[in-house]
Design a protein around this motif. Sequence first.
Motif, short mmCIF file in Angstrom:
data_model
loop_
_atom_site.label_atom_id
_atom_site.label_comp_id
_atom_site.label_asym_id
_atom_site.label_seq_id
_atom_site.Cartn_x
_atom_site.Cartn_y
_atom_site.Cartn_z
N ASP A 1 24.56 9.21 19.95
CA ASP A 1 23.43 10.11 19.66
C ASP A 1 23.72 11.52 20.15
N TYR A 2 24.31 11.63 21.33
CA TYR A 2 24.58 12.95 21.90
C TYR A 2 25.69 13.66 21.10
N VAL A 3 26.64 12.90 20.60
CA VAL A 3 27.69 13.47 19.75
C VAL A 3 27.06 14.07 18.50
N LEU A 4 26.18 13.31 17.85
CA LEU A 4 25.55 13.80 16.62
C LEU A 4 24.68 15.02 16.90
N GLU A 5 23.96 15.00 18.02
CA GLU A 5 23.09 16.12 18.38
C GLU A 5 23.90 17.39 18.63
N THR A 6 24.93 17.29 19.46
CA THR A 6 25.72 18.48 19.79
C THR A 6 26.55 18.95 18.60
N PHE A 7 27.06 17.99 17.81
CA PHE A 7 27.83 18.37 16.63
C PHE A 7 26.95 19.14 15.65
N THR A 8 25.74 18.61 15.38
CA THR A 8 24.83 19.25 14.44
C THR A 8 24.45 20.65 14.91
N ASN A 9 24.16 20.79 16.20
CA ASN A 9 23.80 22.10 16.74
C ASN A 9 24.93 23.10 16.57
#
Length: 259
Positions: free
Chosen positions: A114-122
């Motif tokens: 989840d944190y990977v997807l969040e930081t990647f998207t940002n």
Amino acid sequence: MNFQFVKEGSDYSIDAPPQVAQRIKEQNSNYVRLVAKTLIHSEEETKKRIEEWTNKTAADRVQSNTSLSEVVRNSGVFRHVYWLYVQKFVEQTTLDINVSDIFGWERKINFTLDYVLETFTNRFMEIVTERLAAQASLIRELSTPVITLTNQIGLLPLIGDIDTNRAKSILESTLHQSVDSKISVLIMDLSGVVMVDTMVAQQLFQLVDSLRMVGVKTILTGIRPEVAQTAIQLGINFGDIQTETSLQKVVGKLVMKHM
């Protein structure tokens, strides 16, 4: 099973060039190790490593024809495959693993994904937004070019609607271009402008004043009757600025004068 599909230019396309496919393979291998290490690393260390990975991979994806929706889709595919291998490991290992262990892994691994997807998207959106802003700035600059007629005379042809944002851009761009080209006279042609409101007029007056301060005289040409009428109704006074009816005539006079 194969979750890939064909999309020209996408990093995830099944027909991606060998060098791209190899780079994605290496990134995914690092990703697998990154997720696995979350089981032994602290949350703070995990976040640090994730941000380093997503900063680089987000930049790579923006460079290619890879959309954010493709990234999200493949993130879901990765999560699915990852948990299939966890299941396979649990079924085949001789280690003593209980339900509590598995749920402990679930909390850490899913937090990481989840944190990977969040930081990647940002980061992906930050890069895209920065590029769009840079492109918009370039378009605005190209839409208000100062054309050098002689070593001392420049021409700024204004065309289309001018809102407050464009007027501000015109002010900044024209001032820099005039100073860089070292002109002493700037002809501002308004024949292509069909409407001028109070805010836009103020920006144009500010441009004239700014140019005057750096030694550039401004001459307005081509003020359309409807623009002049609107200006009078709004109380806009062009009395302190030299105006001419014909661009051709004023250019001819100035060129002859400065020859």
